[in-house]
Design a protein around this motif. Structure first.
Motif, short mmCIF file in Angstrom:
data_model
loop_
_atom_site.label_atom_id
_atom_site.label_comp_id
_atom_site.label_asym_id
_atom_site.label_seq_id
_atom_site.Cartn_x
_atom_site.Cartn_y
_atom_site.Cartn_z
N GLU A 47 0.85 -1.21 0.00
CA GLU A 47 0.00 0.00 0.00
C GLU A 47 0.88 1.25 0.00
O GLU A 47 0.58 2.24 -0.65
N LYS A 48 1.98 1.16 0.74
CA LYS A 48 2.89 2.33 0.81
C LYS A 48 3.57 2.59 -0.55
O LYS A 48 3.83 3.73 -0.91
N PHE A 53 3.95 6.09 -5.26
CA PHE A 53 3.78 6.19 -6.72
C PHE A 53 2.73 7.24 -7.06
O PHE A 53 2.93 8.09 -7.93
N TYR A 54 1.62 7.18 -6.35
CA TYR A 54 0.53 8.11 -6.68
C TYR A 54 0.87 9.54 -6.28
O TYR A 54 0.34 10.49 -6.85
N ASN A 55 1.76 9.68 -5.29
CA ASN A 55 2.24 11.03 -4.94
C ASN A 55 3.40 11.44 -5.82
O ASN A 55 4.12 12.38 -5.51
N GLU A 59 10.95 7.43 -6.90
CA GLU A 59 12.13 6.85 -6.28
C GLU A 59 11.76 6.11 -4.99
O GLU A 59 12.19 4.97 -4.76
N LYS A 60 10.91 6.76 -4.19
CA LYS A 60 10.49 6.13 -2.94
C LYS A 60 9.70 4.85 -3.24
O LYS A 60 9.93 3.80 -2.62
N LYS A 105 3.46 7.22 -15.46
CA LYS A 105 2.82 8.35 -14.76
C LYS A 105 1.41 7.91 -14.42
O LYS A 105 0.74 7.31 -15.25
N PRO A 106 0.93 8.19 -13.20
CA PRO A 106 -0.45 7.78 -12.91
C PRO A 106 -1.45 8.57 -13.76
O PRO A 106 -1.48 9.79 -13.70
#
Ligand code: ASP
Ligand code: MG
Length: 422
Positions: A47-48, A53-55, A59-60, A105-106
């Protein structure tokens, strides 16, 4: 035929996976459909990844995913020898799909990406466990449940297309049992007709097991958990909680509805419909009796206590002193549906409506924003919602000592109070 479900906690270490194998060895020659969740807290970790990704923090997202990859590769390495190479190839393939997705890209809805990424948790765990069982001499057939469980595209809370799924089970699962005793698959996930992965709601593996049991006409379902049985309260909140030997479907569905963390609320219907008993057993002590849930009204039920903390009371009042009518409520429930908010309790009055909700920080703010277009809105946070069933007055008094009661709802069996500390 039996259906076994092993949750995340039952497969969160090498020892526990070995323990799973020894449980299966206690049922030689039996036909068992085995449904397994993601290992430990993998779903939370995935989930994280989606969140990052959505933010747009690629890289994170990628670092977090690498960590999950590393952990699973380690588990596979520790457990496997001859099957290691083939299992590793399978793991890499699942990761590759998630990796390529988070490099895009989302452009679609968040929940779509959630399901595409989060679904790998179960695919990884079952691939490793299936290979391990094979190595220890427990022959089994691994299947990708996404080829069987057909759902709609309501991502994160997908509904099963009952007819197609039943057909797929007949066509693809039943024949496997002719050549093997154990078919092993994932809980919690499915796919749309277009082959996009879906999830059935957090903790949904119990539900998967129940659907298999229903469609395979199983004799019994076993849910293997880390507790000795279904308890009459959460032992973390109430240390003197006691195990319940026997429950009926009705009681469990009510308990789950009010928030007891026993079994996923959707689990009971498929079992009740075919009168299939469900045993909740402790995977650490399989010889304990656990709890049997069936169509039989148990005697001497203890009081059942469910305490939900971190509740928010939302009070809405019409702005022009008009009655709260159907059109208000329809509008309101549309907002709840859009934000995926499920009220834990609601109460109507002439010009006001009150709802008690879990405190999801982002969602509550959105809810206030949307509803304040039509209503005067106030919220109170930091509350707890207590539900008691089959209770005695003394217990109620003890549990509500030094509390202010803000709201109360009662039926002959169930009492609910919303309270705050004095
Ligand atoms: N792995 C999923 C979750 O953690 C499904 C399950 O455990 O039932 O929610
Ligand atoms: Mg779980």
């Amino acid at each position: 035929m039996k259906v076994f479900k092993f949750g995340g906690a039952s497969v969160n270490s090498i020892e526990r996976i070995q323990n799973l194998a020894s449980i299966l060895k206690e049922f030689p020659g039996e036909k068992i459909m085995v449904v397994i969740s993601a290992m430990g807290k993998t779903t939370n970790a995935l989930e994280k990844v989606v969140e990052a990704f959505y933010n747009r923090d690629r890289e994170k997202a990628s670092q977090l995913l690498q960590k999950i990859k590393y952990q699973h590769a380690g588990t596979a390495k520790d457990l496997l020898s001859v099957h290691y190479i083939s299992c590793e190839a399978k793991l890499i393939e699942f990761f590759a799909k998630a990796e390529s997705l988070i490099n895009e890209k989302p452009v679609r809805h968040h929940d779509y990406y959630y399901d595409q990424v989060v679904c790998i948790g179960e695919l990884l765990s079952t691939s490793i466990i299936s290979a391990y069982l094979e190595e220890t001499g427990i022959h089994n057939h691994w299947i990708d449940v996404r080829e069987i469980f057909c759902t709609d595209n309501n991502f994160r809370d997908a509904r099963i297309d009952w007819h197609t799924t039943q057909m797929m089970i007949r066509k693809k699962v039943t024949p496997l049992f002719r050549n093997t005793d154990i078919v092993l698959t994932q809980g919690f996930i499915g796919a749309t007709k277009e082959n996009e992965s879906t999830t059935l709601g957090r903790e949904g593996s119990d539900y998967t097991a129940a659907v298999f049991a229903n469609m395979l006409d199983a004799k019994q379902v076993f849910i293997w958990k880390d507790v000795e049985a279904v308890m009459n309260a959460d032992p973390k909140q109430f240390p003197d909680a006691e195990p319940i030997a026997e429950l009926n479907y009705n009681e469990v569905i009510e308990m789950a509805y009010y928030g007891a963390q026993v079994i996923h609320p959707k689990t009971i219907k498929p079992l009740q419909n075919k009168n299939i008993p469900l045993s909740v057993k402790c995977f650490l002590q399989p010889s304990l009796a656990g709890t049997v849930i069936q169509d039989h009204i148990p005697e001497n039920l203890p009081p059942i206590i469910v305490l939900k903390e971190n509740q928010v009371m939302l009070c809405l009042e019409t702005k022009d002193f008009s009655f709260i009518g159907e059109h208000h409520l329809i509008g309101l429930y549309k907002i709840f549906e859009k934000l995926k908010i499920k009220p834990n309790l609601t109460q109507n009055a002439a010009i006001s409506f009150t709802a008690v909700l879990d405190d999801h920080p982002g969602k509550i703010e959105l809810l206030v924003k949307e509803t304040s277009a039509h209503f005067g809105v106030s919220i109170t946070k930091g509350l707890s919602l207590l539900t008691l069933r089959h209770y005695k007055k003394e217990l109620f008094e003890k549990l509500t000592e030094r509390k202010n009661i803000l709201l109360r709802q009662q039926t002959p069996v169930t009492l609910q109070v919303l309270m705050e500390d004095q």
